[in-house]
Design a protein around this motif. Structure first.
Motif, short mmCIF file in Angstrom:
data_model
loop_
_atom_site.label_atom_id
_atom_site.label_comp_id
_atom_site.label_asym_id
_atom_site.label_seq_id
_atom_site.Cartn_x
_atom_site.Cartn_y
_atom_site.Cartn_z
N ILE A 1 0.85 -1.19 0.00
CA ILE A 1 0.00 0.00 0.00
C ILE A 1 0.88 1.24 0.00
CG2 ILE A 1 -1.68 1.33 1.33
CD1 ILE A 1 -2.76 -1.27 2.43
N GLN A 2 0.57 2.18 -0.90
CA GLN A 2 1.32 3.44 -0.91
C GLN A 2 0.97 4.23 0.35
OE1 GLN A 2 0.61 5.67 -4.49
NE2 GLN A 2 2.16 4.54 -5.62
N LYS A 3 1.94 4.94 0.88
CA LYS A 3 1.69 5.72 2.08
C LYS A 3 0.74 6.88 1.77
CE LYS A 3 6.24 7.72 1.44
NZ LYS A 3 7.55 7.90 2.01
N PRO A 4 0.07 7.40 2.80
CA PRO A 4 -0.86 8.51 2.57
C PRO A 4 -0.11 9.75 2.09
CG PRO A 4 -0.69 8.02 4.91
CD PRO A 4 0.10 6.99 4.19
N SER A 5 -0.83 10.62 1.42
CA SER A 5 -0.22 11.84 0.91
C SER A 5 0.16 12.78 2.07
CB SER A 5 -1.19 12.57 -0.03
OG SER A 5 -2.29 13.06 0.71
N VAL A 6 1.07 13.68 1.80
CA VAL A 6 1.46 14.67 2.81
C VAL A 6 0.25 15.50 3.21
CG1 VAL A 6 2.90 16.70 3.23
CG2 VAL A 6 3.86 14.73 2.02
N ARG A 7 -0.57 15.85 2.25
CA ARG A 7 -1.78 16.62 2.55
C ARG A 7 -2.69 15.84 3.53
NH1 ARG A 7 -4.88 20.70 -0.10
NH2 ARG A 7 -7.06 20.53 0.49
N GLN A 8 -2.87 14.55 3.27
CA GLN A 8 -3.70 13.73 4.15
C GLN A 8 -3.12 13.68 5.56
OE1 GLN A 8 -6.75 11.88 3.25
NE2 GLN A 8 -6.77 12.13 5.45
N LEU A 9 -1.80 13.47 5.66
CA LEU A 9 -1.14 13.45 6.96
C LEU A 9 -1.33 14.76 7.70
CD1 LEU A 9 2.19 11.63 6.10
CD2 LEU A 9 0.36 10.78 7.56
N CYS A 10 -1.20 15.88 6.98
CA CYS A 10 -1.38 17.19 7.61
C CYS A 10 -2.80 17.37 8.12
CB CYS A 10 -1.02 18.30 6.63
SG CYS A 10 0.75 18.40 6.30
N GLU A 11 -3.76 16.88 7.37
CA GLU A 11 -5.15 16.95 7.82
C GLU A 11 -5.35 16.13 9.10
OE1 GLU A 11 -7.80 15.88 4.63
OE2 GLU A 11 -7.06 17.50 3.35
N TRP A 12 -4.78 14.93 9.12
CA TRP A 12 -4.88 14.10 10.33
C TRP A 12 -4.23 14.78 11.52
CZ3 TRP A 12 -2.86 9.08 7.63
CH2 TRP A 12 -3.87 8.55 6.83
N ILE A 13 -3.09 15.41 11.31
CA ILE A 13 -2.38 16.09 12.40
C ILE A 13 -3.24 17.23 12.94
CG2 ILE A 13 -0.40 17.59 12.91
CD1 ILE A 13 1.21 15.70 10.99
N LEU A 14 -3.81 18.02 12.04
CA LEU A 14 -4.67 19.13 12.48
C LEU A 14 -5.88 18.61 13.26
CD1 LEU A 14 -4.59 21.46 9.36
CD2 LEU A 14 -3.60 21.91 11.62
N GLN A 15 -6.50 17.53 12.77
CA GLN A 15 -7.66 16.97 13.44
C GLN A 15 -7.28 16.38 14.80
OE1 GLN A 15 -8.94 14.19 10.48
NE2 GLN A 15 -9.93 15.77 9.22
N ALA A 16 -6.15 15.68 14.86
CA ALA A 16 -5.71 15.08 16.12
C ALA A 16 -5.39 16.16 17.14
CB ALA A 16 -4.50 14.18 15.89
N TRP A 17 -4.77 17.25 16.70
CA TRP A 17 -4.46 18.35 17.62
C TRP A 17 -5.75 19.00 18.11
CZ3 TRP A 17 -1.32 19.73 21.05
CH2 TRP A 17 -1.31 21.03 21.54
#
Length: 110
Positions: free
Chosen positions: A52-68
């Motif tokens: 599986i390809q890793k998630p995009s940087v944009r997706q990771l940034c969205e997850w980080i913002l949501q987790a914060w």
């Protein structure tokens, strides 16, 4: 730097290190939860070797913002009280140390 070195005895992190207690643990939990949900959702692009390809940087940034966003300011304030760093001097908040973790936050290891 005018600071004091303090050794945290083993097993005392949950009582003495505010960031570990109320920021890092819930943040990591919510970030892992989003990653796991993404993995389970399926329909992922695959690498040439079939992984599986890793998630995009944009997706990771969205997850980080949501987790914060899931780490509430109230939980941070309560964490300082739980670690007895900013409790009321009259002793009225001394029992906060023994209260349960933040509601909705599973009691899990880091």
């Amino acid at each position: 730097m005018n600071g004091d070195l303090v050794i945290i005895p083993g097993g005392m992190t949950s009582q003495l290190q505010v960031l570990d207690v109320v920021v890092n643990k819930p943040f990591k939990y919510h970030l892992r939860k989003r990653y796991t949900e993404w993995l389970l959702a399926g329909n992922h692009a695959l690498t040439p070797s079939g992984k599986i390809q890793k998630p995009s940087v944009r997706q990771l940034c969205e997850w980080i913002l949501q987790a914060w966003a899931d780490v509430s300011p109230e939980s941070i304030v309560n964490g300082f009280k739980k670690c007895c760093i900013s409790n009321a001097m009259d002793g009225s908040e001394d029992d906060v140390l023994w209260e349960e973790a933040e509601p909705g936050m599973p009691n899990q290891r880091k």
